[in-house]
Motif scaffolding. Structure first.
Motif, PDB file in Angstrom:
ATOM      1  N   GLU A   1       9.473  -9.359  28.888  1.00 52.64           N
ATOM      2  CA  GLU A   1       9.506  -9.481  30.360  1.00 52.64           C
ATOM      3  C   GLU A   1       8.182  -9.018  30.973  1.00 52.64           C
TER       4      GLU A   1
ATOM      5  N   GLY B   1      18.725  -6.825  24.300  1.00 51.79           N
ATOM      6  CA  GLY B   1      19.675  -6.712  25.410  1.00 51.79           C
ATOM      7  C   GLY B   1      20.945  -6.008  24.991  1.00 51.79           C
TER       8      GLY B   1
ATOM      9  N   ASN C   1      15.571  -7.301  34.259  1.00 46.46           N
ATOM     10  CA  ASN C   1      14.805  -8.529  34.015  1.00 46.46           C
ATOM     11  C   ASN C   1      13.390  -8.349  34.565  1.00 46.46           C
TER      12      ASN C   1
ATOM     13  N   VAL D   1      20.241  -6.858  35.334  1.00 48.74           N
ATOM     14  CA  VAL D   1      21.006  -8.097  35.135  1.00 48.74           C
ATOM     15  C   VAL D   1      22.291  -7.822  34.379  1.00 48.74           C
TER      16      VAL D   1
END
Length: 1602
Positions: A1255, A1083, A1039, A1045
């Motif tokens: 990010e 992700g 993250n 994460v």
């Protein structure tokens, strides 16, 4: 205004006179604008009734044909008392009209000529498109600030009326209202910037008939008004206006990168299919949209035949552009005999003339001590003090003594005779200056008078510093008051002015001077050739040089002036000029002292407050001589009604210092007309010609009463532009009337030589530069021997080139000729000369013409600057004027378009640029004029900040290269192949190394690799890894804080995939082979969903999720891909499911028709009954959808075989295996980005650290610190990530170092892209982060395309990527010519990385489809087992597919099947060797074929033009170009303040013309973030084009170049 539609010239004379009176009162501030309007309406009322039933109003306001609006002086006198008798008013009226024009240039004849020229144009109804300006850009006008945009009232009515009237309304009224009426239809309504919606107006824009001879956009008749209503409806949404669904609203921040297909084509999908989400437009443009109407208008004006183009084409012969000028046979040529030098009368010898000027002062100080020398006036014009000759002498001696003896310590003397000293005194203090000047002469130091510096930013201040430096000045004399007023630093020291040497300041007030000792007397030698003083002079370029005047020249000049002007002892002289230089110094300070004249000095400030003061002084003191400029005559005339009883009968000589300006003649005449009644005799007006170098060149001697006045010359301007004298006969519009400036000075010899080239004597009917030989002239430019030689030591030569004698002449810088009776005529100055296309134009003449175009409403106090700039091999004329604060947008634009026409008619020359700047913003000279060279500098630097601008490159750039005629291309015998050669050259092809598949199963087990031949499917690879190495971590997701994460081991990923597969299989309606959309943020969920689809036998389609803050722009793209791919279901997260079903989404798309949505966040733990295995490897594994930069949405099919070969190829190239870690920071939705994010790790077993690019917007250093923390060797990123780091972290390397960030571990950092490598960006990235250990060799690029996702990728083994320099001109001709680094017009290109194993590329001619030779430009074709299998089409359009994916060469090797990438490039064999030991073939990508612009028969790559544009000004952030109807449109994002917006227009036009030989049609200035950029950091130009044409950009400014 009331008089719209009234032809004022048709009104009775009496009414017209009342109008003139009114105009005058308005211009002089005697009446408010409101009062003016009221009175004017009252005057017109009786005539309006008669006119109401007549035709539509003419294009221009009518105006009186008589004396035109007259110009105002630069600093306007403030006048009151409008109530004076009509007799006085009438006389005033006859001599001038509405005072806002600079009287120097006033000429009634010329004004009539200009009006006549404009009348011709009027018939043509020239409809220029008005620029579009956002309201907030009108910073200048206070009126705009308090009234709403002028569209509020009228355009609503207009809209309504045009709706009701429909097409019956005559086109004439339409064009008048749109172009000349209120600016509604053009400027105000164009930018509904504040979210206001105007349905009526939108409808109007659809229905208003087009202007005459204007092509309507296609469809406009066939479309019913329903479309208009629909279009209007789309704008009504109070939330800020929704455009067509697939257009980004401008709310979109740059942060939310959007992939936007234009309203155009879905590749591989037939045009008729599902376009529900797109608006029906002609060419992707809303029908009859306002912007395209304007462009059409522009095209029409460009089509209108201009005068025949100059036949001065440049031939573009392959390499160079060569100018081929052809002389016009009708050019007038000089026909007279060679001129004979003209001699002045001999300089008489008078017995009592002093041996030196100081001796005269000594004599008068001793014998006539009480005699007045100088009277100075205070600010009200009353005498302040009188300096007698005795006082002047005693104070000057004191100062001389102080300077020589009292400045340093006893032993060291600071000043020695011959040193230079600056004199800094204000114009209001002549007494102090006189004392300082004569004190310096007596001390034998050299005075250098300069202007008082007011601030650090004074116009030309650094040039004055250059003068002081070149003269070696270290000391400045000034008065106490002046010293107090100088700008100081906070500590109280005098500011160090820009470019000035360090100065020691000395105050010369009497109380600080020391009385000399009894035995000290100043040394006064006989005048010799030592320098007496230095006078400053500014050149055309703005350089300030010092003209040195020797003691003998100073004395001789005074004697010559005394003889020519017949000065007598004890006369009185009124001087209005600057006493520090030129005539003010020569007459008012030097000659006056020699002749014991009493000088009354009238400072400039007094003239501003009381313009009649000099006339009053002449009257009160019965002065015999007055020294003035034209503006002083003009001011006195303006203010003359305040004075009844003034007499000028005492004047025997009124010297007009700028009488050499051809436009002075009308001022002199007008002044004489007014003041003849006050005793002024016609013969006393004496114009003269002077220059700093030659000093006084000629002066008219005072005439005898009753003798006939000298004749005037009426010359043809066309003749003058060719440098010859022709009496004007044919066209009275282009005539110039000049008066003589008398005879040559006594004791001087003068001739006329050619102004450029060797100083050849002119013929008698030829204009040339006046050169003078005289003892009374300057001797050199102090400290500048080189320039001195060219100007002060000129030996004229005759026609054969032989010198005419030994004696050197001095160039005066004046252009003129010798008329009958040896009278001298001056027609201009060298520094005002503009050479355009071989013809000479004088800046003053152009100013006069511009001022004759009724400037009352527009130009502030007649302040206009004219200069030329060199663009594209020729001089181009630029006019800059100050705009009145109350001028309306409409008036300004109209004035500009009329100036264009007037100058075109009268001077036959096109203007390049016309700019209006706010009042009082142009740099000023010390006396308030415009500082031309500084203005030019500001224009070129983009710091002028105009409030209105009109560029006309189409009309004035006539020397463009001829458009290229494309030759028909056939496959001829020259292209015959012999082995690997084409026409004697090696074929341009290159290949990566072999894939080398492993067959031996034992070896496979030993190496712990999954067996390639056994498992051809990635799903099997994952299952195999889950069994053999279950706990090996494949993926780590970080993250913004750099915290992991989420991680996925082999077995975790396998189990998650099984859960998703089970969910898919359970749902009815989802069958094997159906398409499933994956809608996830970057992700691990995305990766799991991908393998879940493979396990279930579905075909995954990854789609970027919509941006929650910008649904209106991003959701339509998602919808379109779902529709086009016919997806059976959507896999997504809980959050996104809510968004898809939200009310906001419903406002943009129809949410009821979504396919099945499966939320994969909380699925039950189930295993699928079976894991699907495809029957063969040619089955589709997944679909890859992407939006190209041209706005095309394309989906390609990737087979299972292609996936495994591609992964193997990457594994070999980058040496990836299970113990390795790589970091990935790019978008995982398409192309190579998706392959690296989702597929490569499962195949090769390495660990991927995933960093979502968004990010980085929260934590910029995330990517770099991750590389350092995990000691990553290989990393992959996108250009947008690299740009973010470069811009955001470039200045923070020290901070990163302190945080322990170290990039020395990085071996390769590869930028993944489908474009030409961005060399500048990769270089600056390497350079910036070299400090934290990044190796300069680490950064490289990859290249892929739609047909093959990865063609090149810089691996670990190949040689470093090489860079070559290509000539940009050759690229336009589709050729490659390699040049050296730093060559002009060279473009650096970097190799796009090493070609991947198993890939072959060949360069092919896209038209003949034949192979090309090494280093030839062509389309890149690729052959590889991992090519995509085709476009995903709904009804299988085979032809598209076959053409792009399975193409054969037309000759050579006709068997191999190639895929066409659509990119242009070339292959070059380098000196480097690759891993196999062979010479390395480098592939260079130049750009996408779809994106190229075809202009003038040449091929341009947008990125090249954009690079030039972005370089021109610091305020340009991003830029983009596209073409529309053959016009080049440049869109530039403005990062600076909005006042810079209009500065960019000329800069952009210049740079594109200079570097690319193209004329820009439209320049659009927009806010940062408006140019749409997709996730790969590529500009979406077609999308931008559609938004521009649909008028959805809310531009700051749109300039239509004429």
């Amino acid at each position: 205004m009331a008089e719209r539609g009234v032809d004022v010239s048709a009104l009775p004379q009496e009414v017209r006179e009342q109008f003139a009176e009114l105009d005058l009162e308005l211009s002089e501030g005697d009446i408010t604008q409101k009062g003016y309007e009221k009175k004017r309406a009252k005057l017109l009322a009786p005539y309006l009734v008669q006119i109401q039933n007549l035709a539509p109003p003419p294009a221009y306001d009518g105006q009186s044909p008589g004396p035109s609006s007259a110009p105002a002086p630069e600093p306007g006198p403030s006048n009151s008392s409008s109530s004076s008798s009509s007799r006085h008013r009438r006389t005033r009226r006859t001599h001038r009209s509405s005072g806002t024009r600079d009287e120097r240039y006033r000429s009634d004849i010329h004004t009539e000529a200009v009006q006549a020229a404009l009348a011709k144009h009027k018939e043509e109804k020239m409809a220029l498109p008005m620029p579009t300006k956002r309201r907030s850009t009108y910073v200048q006008s206070p009126i705009d600030n308090c009234t709403p945009p002028d569209s509020s009232s009228s355009s609503e009515d207009e809209a309504v009326s045009s709706e009701s009237a429909g097409p019956q309304q005559s086109p004439d009224t339409w064009i008048n209202s749109s172009v000349h009426g209120s600016s509604t239809s053009s400027s105000a309504s164009s930018t509904l910037s504040h979210g206001e919606s105007r349905p009526a107006q939108a409808a109007q824009s659809q229905q208003a008939p087009p202007p005459p001879h204007q092509v309507q956009p296609p469809h406009s008749h066939s479309q019913p008004s329903a479309l208009a209503e629909a279009f209007a409806a789309t704008r009504i949404d109070p939330g800020g206006g929704v455009g067509p669904p697939d257009v980004p609203s401008q709310a979109q921040a740059r942060g939310s990168r959007v992939d936007l297909p234009a309203n155009a084509v879905v590749q591989g999908m037939t045009r008729g299919q599902s376009r529900s989400s797109m608006m029906e437009t002609a060419d992707g443009v809303p029908v009859s949209s306002r912007v395209s109407t304007k462009i059409q208008q522009l095209l029409n004006t460009l089509k209108r035949p201009k005068r025949p183009p100059l036949s001065e084409y440049f031939m573009d012969d392959q390499e160079e552009i060569v100018e081929v000028p052809r002389a016009d046979p009708n050019t007038p040529k000089p026909e007279g005999r060679q001129i004979i030098p003209v001699k002045g009368e001999p300089l008489g010898v008078v017995s009592n003339w002093p041996p030196a000027l100081q001796a005269a002062l000594t004599r008068w100080g001793a014998t006539q001590g009480k005699s007045p020398a100088l009277t100075a006036l205070d600010i009200t014009g009353k005498p302040l003090y009188t300096l007698t000759y005795g006082k002047l002498w005693s104070r000057s001696v004191k100062l001389a003594y102080t300077l020589l003896h009292k400045l340093g310590t006893k032993n060291e003397q600071i000043l020695k005779p011959g040193d230079r000293v600056a004199l800094v005194y204000p114009n209001s203090d002549p007494g102090m200056f006189w004392v300082a000047f004569y004190g310096c002469l007596l001390a034998e130091v050299i005075p250098v008078p300069i202007e008082v510096p007011l601030s650090r930013k004074d116009a030309g201040s650094s040039q004055v510093g250059f003068l002081l430096g070149s003269c070696g000045v270290g000391l400045a004399l000034t008065s106490e008051i002046c010293l107090k007023g100088l700008p100081k630093t906070p500590t109280g020291e005098i500011l160090q002015f820009k470019g000035w040497p360090r100065l020691k300041w000395v105050v010369t007030d009497s109380k600080y001077l020391t009385k000399p000792s009894k035995d000290w007397q100043p040394h006064i030698p006989t005048a010799n050739t030592d320098t007496a003083y230095i006078e400053y002079k500014a050149s055309k370029e703005g350089t300030v040089m010092g003209v040195a005047v020797s003691k003998v020249a100073m004395l001789t000049h005074c004697q010559a002036l005394t003889q020519a002007c017949n000065y007598c002892e004890g006369e009185t002289l009124v001087n209005v000029l600057d006493f520090k230089k030129d005539m003010g110094l020569w007459h008012g300070v030097l000659t006056s002292v020699m002749n014991r004249i009493h000088t009354i000095s009238v400072p400039y400030a007094v003239m501003k407050a009381c313009p009649l003061s000099w006339v009053q002084r002449v009257h009160i003191h019965k002065a015999r001589v007055a020294l003035v400029k034209c503006r002083d005559l003009h001011w006195a005339m303006m203010a003359h009604r305040d004075q009844r009883e003034t007499s000028l009968a005492s004047l025997r000589m009124l010297i007009v210092a700028d009488g050499a300006n051809p436009w002075s003649v009308s001022s002199c005449d007008a002044f004489l007309n007014v003041f003849q009644a006050h005793g002024l005799k016609p013969e006393v007006i004496c114009p003269c010609a002077t220059s700093p170098e030659a000093m006084t060149v000629a002066i008219r001697r005072p005439g005898v009463s009753g003798a006939p006045l000298p004749a005037r010359a009426v010359l043809s301007m066309t003749g003058l532009s060719h440098g010859v004298i022709r009496v004007n006969t044919e066209d009275k519009n282009s005539a110039l009337t000049v008066q003589d400036v008398g005879h040559v000075m006594p004791g001087a010899l003068m001739c006329i030589v050619k102004p450029d080239g060797p100083p050849m004597l002119c013929k008698t009917d030829e204009i040339g530069e006046i050169v003078v030989n005289s003892r009374a002239g300057g001797t050199m430019y102090y400290g500048l021997p080189g320039v001195t030689k060219n100007n002060f030591e000129v030996i004229p030569v005759n026609a054969s080139g032989a010198p005419i004698g030994e004696i050197p002449f001095v160039r005066s810088g004046l252009l003129g000729f010798v008329g009958p009776g040896s009278l001298i005529f001056v027609v201009g100055k060298n520094e005002g000369l503009l050479m355009v296309s071989g013809r000479r134009h004088n800046a003053d003449d152009l100013v006069a013409t511009a001022l004759a175009v009724e400037p009352v409403k527009t130009v502030y106090r007649g302040r206009i600057a004219v200069f030329s700039v060199t663009v594209f091999f020729d001089e181009r004329i630029v006019i800059v004027a100050e705009q009145r604060p109350d001028a309306s947008e409409e008036d300004s634009f109209q004035w500009m378009s009329r100036v264009l026409q007037a100058i075109d008619s009268i001077h036959q020359v096109g203007l390049y640029c016309l700019a209006l700047v706010p009042a009082n913003t142009l740099p000023k000279t010390p006396l308030g004029g415009i500082h031309i060279s500084d203005t030019k500098q500001l224009f070129l630097e983009g710091a002028l900040h105009p409030c209105n601008i009109l560029m006309c490159p189409h009309t004035c750039v006539t020397n463009m290269p001829k458009p290229r005629q494309k030759q028909p291309v056939g496959v001829g015998p020259a292209s015959i192949m012999v082995g690997n050669l084409v026409a004697g050259k090696r074929i341009a092809q290159a290949a990566g190394r072999d894939l080398g598949l492993i067959e031996d199963q034992d070896l496979v087990r030993k190496l712990c690799m999954w067996p390639t031949m056994m498992h051809q499917f990635l799903a099997e690879a994952l299952q195999w890894r889950a069994q053999t190495d279950p706990d090996h971590t494949l993926f780590v997701l970080l993250n913004a804080k750099g915290v992991a994460v989420c991680t996925a081991t082999c077995v975790q990923l396998h189990k998650r995939a099984e859960k998703i597969a089970a969910a898919l299989m359970e749902r009815s309606g989802i069958n094997i082979g159906e398409n499933v959309v994956l809608l996830y943020p970057p992700g691990i969920d995305l990766i799991a969903a991908f393998y879940g689809c493979l396990y279930a036998g579905c075909i995954p389609v990854t789609v970027r999720p919509p941006h929650p803050q910008n649904l209106s722009a991003t959701l339509p793209t998602v919808r379109m891909i779902i529709d086009v791919s016919k997806a059976a279901c959507i896999l997504t997260t809980q959050v996104l499911t809510r968004i898809l079903r939200s009310k906001e989404a419903g406002a943009t798309v129809n949410i009821k028709t979504w396919p099945i949505i499966i939320d994969t966040d909380d699925l039950p733990r189930k295993r699928p009954p079976t894991i699907y295995k495809p029957p063969n490897a040619e089955m589709i594994a997944y679909l890859d959808f992407s939006v190209s930069t041209t706005g095309m949405l394309t989906g390609v099919k990737i087979s299972h075989a292609a996936v495994s070969v591609l992964c193997r190829s990457i594994k070999l190239q980058c040496e990836l295996y299970s113990s390795r870690q790589i970091a990935i920071c790019l978008d995982p939705y398409c192309g190579l980005g998706f392959v690296l994010w989702c597929l490569a790790s499962v195949y090769s077993g390495h660990q991927s650290i995933l960093i979502p690019p968004m990010e980085l917007e929260i934590s910029l250093a995330l990517w770099l610190s991750t590389l350092s923390q995990y000691r990553i060797r290989d990393t992959f990123c996108s250009y947008s990530v690299m740009e973010l780091c470069t811009k955001g972290l470039g200045g923070q390397t020290e901070l990163l170092k302190a945080r322990g960030v170290n990039l020395s571990c990085v071996r390769s950092c590869v930028v993944i892209a489908e474009e030409r490598p961005r060399l500048a960006l990769t270089h600056s990235f390497s350079k910036l982060f070299k400090d934290i250990g990044l190796s300069t060799r680490a950064v490289s690029t990859a290249f892929g395309s739609r047909v093959n996702l990865a063609i090149c990728l810089q691996g670990t083994t190949g040689p470093d990527p090489s860079t070559v320099y290509v000539d940009m001109k050759s690229l336009r001709h589709d050729r490659v010519r390699l040049v050296e680094r730093g060559a002009p017009q060279s473009l650096p290109l970097m190799e796009s990385g090493t070609i991947l194993p198993g890939v072959r590329v060949i360069i092919v001619n896209p038209e003949t489809r034949g192979p090309l030779g090494d280093s030839h430009l062509g389309e890149i074709w690729v052959n590889s087992p991992h090519n995509a299998t085709g476009y995903y089409t709904i009804y299988g359009e085979e032809n598209l597919q076959a053409d792009h994916f399975n193409t054969k060469l037309s000759f050579g090797d006709p068997q191999t099947l190639w895929a066409r990438t659509g990119y242009l490039g070339f292959v070059k064999r380098t000196e480097l060797t690759d891993s196999s030991g062979d010479r390395h073939d480098a592939l260079f990508v130049v750009g996408s074929l779809d994106e190229t612009l075809e202009l003038r028969g040449l091929r341009y790559h947008p990125i090249d033009i954009e690079t030039s544009v972005s370089r021109t000004h610091r305020s340009i952030g991003e830029s983009a170009v596209f073409t529309w109807t053959n016009l080049l449109v440049v869109v530039a994002e403005l990062c600076g303040s909005e006042q810079d917006a209009l500065d960019l227009v000329p800069l952009v036009t210049n740079v594109v013309l200079e570097e690319h030989h193209l004329i820009v049609g439209v320049v659009v200035i927009v806010d940062p973030g408006v140019i749409p950029i997709n996730s790969r950091g590529e500009k979406q130009r077609m999308h931008l084009r559609d938004s521009f044409l649909a008028d959805q950009l809310d531009p700051i400014y749109v300039a239509y170049n004429m």
